[in-house]
Design an enzyme around this catalytic site. Sequence first.
Site, PDB file in Angstrom:
ATOM      1  N   ASP A  11     -49.368 -34.531  14.834  1.00  0.00           N
ATOM      2  CA  ASP A  11     -48.718 -35.628  14.111  1.00  0.00           C
ATOM      3  C   ASP A  11     -47.756 -34.961  13.150  1.00  0.00           C
ATOM      4  OD1 ASP A  11     -47.956 -37.529  12.272  1.00  0.00           O
ATOM      5  OD2 ASP A  11     -49.971 -38.309  11.909  1.00  0.00           O
ATOM      6  N   TYR A 228     -58.786 -34.151   3.240  1.00  0.00           N
ATOM      7  CA  TYR A 228     -58.351 -35.138   4.225  1.00  0.00           C
ATOM      8  C   TYR A 228     -56.916 -34.884   4.666  1.00  0.00           C
ATOM      9  CZ  TYR A 228     -56.958 -39.250   6.620  1.00  0.00           C
ATOM     10  OH  TYR A 228     -56.472 -40.080   7.587  1.00  0.00           O
ATOM     11  N   LYS A 231     -56.995 -38.175  10.840  1.00  0.00           N
ATOM     12  CA  LYS A 231     -57.981 -38.031  11.918  1.00  0.00           C
ATOM     13  C   LYS A 231     -57.397 -37.105  12.969  1.00  0.00           C
ATOM     14  CE  LYS A 231     -61.908 -39.901  11.304  1.00  0.00           C
ATOM     15  NZ  LYS A 231     -63.152 -39.165  11.540  1.00  0.00           N
TER      16      LYS A 231
HETATM   17  C1  F6R Z   1     -55.782 -43.002   9.768  1.00  0.00           C
HETATM   18  C2  F6R Z   1     -54.409 -43.104   9.269  1.00  0.00           C
HETATM   19  C3  F6R Z   1     -54.031 -44.210   8.370  1.00  0.00           C
HETATM   20  C4  F6R Z   1     -53.915 -43.732   6.920  1.00  0.00           C
HETATM   21  C5  F6R Z   1     -53.570 -44.892   5.965  1.00  0.00           C
HETATM   22  C6  F6R Z   1     -53.365 -44.431   4.537  1.00  0.00           C
HETATM   23  O1  F6R Z   1     -55.930 -41.908  10.598  1.00  0.00           O
HETATM   24  O2  F6R Z   1     -53.589 -42.268   9.553  1.00  0.00           O
HETATM   25  O3  F6R Z   1     -54.902 -45.297   8.484  1.00  0.00           O
HETATM   26  O4  F6R Z   1     -55.102 -43.121   6.542  1.00  0.00           O
HETATM   27  O5  F6R Z   1     -52.380 -45.504   6.388  1.00  0.00           O
HETATM   28  O6  F6R Z   1     -52.431 -43.421   4.544  1.00  0.00           O
HETATM   29  P1  F6R Z   1     -51.976 -42.634   3.231  1.00  0.00           P
HETATM   30  O7  F6R Z   1     -53.187 -42.058   2.575  1.00  0.00           O
HETATM   31  O8  F6R Z   1     -51.043 -41.591   3.780  1.00  0.00           O
HETATM   32  O9  F6R Z   1     -51.277 -43.640   2.365  1.00  0.00           O
HETATM   33 MG    MG Z   2     -52.400 -40.167  14.543  1.00  0.00          MG
END
Ligand code: F6R
Ligand code: MG
EC number: 3.1.3.11
Length: 381
Positions: A11, A228, A231
């Site tokens: 990603d 974190y 995923k």
């Molecule tokens: C799960 C994913 C999304 C982000 C969510 C919050 O794998 O990629 O659900 O976790 O959009 O993202 P941030 O923390 O970047 O604002």
């Molecule tokens: Mg992804």
Amino acid sequence: MKVTISVIKADIGGYVGHSSTHPEVVAKVEEYAKAGVEKGILLDASVITCGDDIAIVMTHTKGKDNEEIHKLAWDAFVAGTEVAKKLKLYGAGQDLLADAFSGNVKGMGPGVAEMEIEERKSEPFIVYFADKTSPSAWNLALYEMFADPMNTAGLVIDPSMHDGFTFEVMDVYSGKAVKLETPRELYDLLVFIGATSRYVVRAVYRNRDGEIAAVASTQKLSLMAGRYVGKDDPVLIVRCQSGFPAVGEALEPFARPWLVEGWMRGSHTGPLMPVSFKEAKPTRFDGPPRVIAAGYQLCEGKLVGPNDLFDDPAFDDARNRCALLANQLRRQGIFEPHRLPPEEMEYTTLPKVLEKLKDRFVDIGEPEAKAPGSGEGEIHE
Ligand code: F6R
Ligand code: MG
């Protein structure tokens, strides 16, 4: 002819948010993959996407873990990241955890699945690619494909599959792996792979001759980075037909959706929805998790494909059921079991809140108990 299939994915930036990839980023990665073919490093390459992830499917004759191949993919993702940064896409370069390439992309962020095979008279295979979930999402599917005769009729009626398959299972925490042979050790296998938060199927081999049948990416990004970072959105390569599951047997587990870890903030349980390439754009509550199936035929190392295998109305019912399951689970909001237990969540404010309130926890005379899952005192003989 011996051919290596290497699928390397990352990603490197989402459009919009974490939902999808941007065409200019994909085009840049494709440019690098094509150059690899023109320079003769690769026999062929194909770039596929699922959600905010990009995978390069490569064929070559250099074997697994080859530095030149891994560097090619790394460079493609670095170049794609530059485009993502220029467009200020979300999370540009997110999975590239190292500053510079050093020998092998494993441990540097991208996910890798590779197998070296002798190309058969006809060599059909499928690359599954999932978004908003983790490598253990394949556990149930691989069990059904390679060990469940109620799914794979060939296990019973095809003499070349009748001896069964051996699963290599990895403990993502210790990094150790164990090989278990089915059907003989099926129940032992299920003890492990049913525990999806810890054990993942890494590879599957045919018992009759030890041929590689399937291989998955098993990198757990959150463990690599120590924090974190999204995923792990895994890939899986499965060989099909003539002694391996038929294409339809390999696709069949996905016709009956099951629940996997991931979805919003990597911290929820949700149904894995089999979709066409076009529909691999998870937006509802950042999901639900998606999986595509890219089918290829190998031809002297060249990739004939991809064929979009879930682009079939026969999977409409699975998609509808996923939507219903999503409704049901969303009803739970922030409550478990829709939200994962604290040790499985990718985001948590629990330690901070506990710290803030630690002086307000008072002894009320209840005995202390071991935390669940510690294993102590839980053996039933
Ligand atoms: C799960 C994913 C999304 C982000 C969510 C919050 O794998 O990629 O659900 O976790 O959009 O993202 P941030 O923390 O970047 O604002
Ligand atoms: Mg992804």
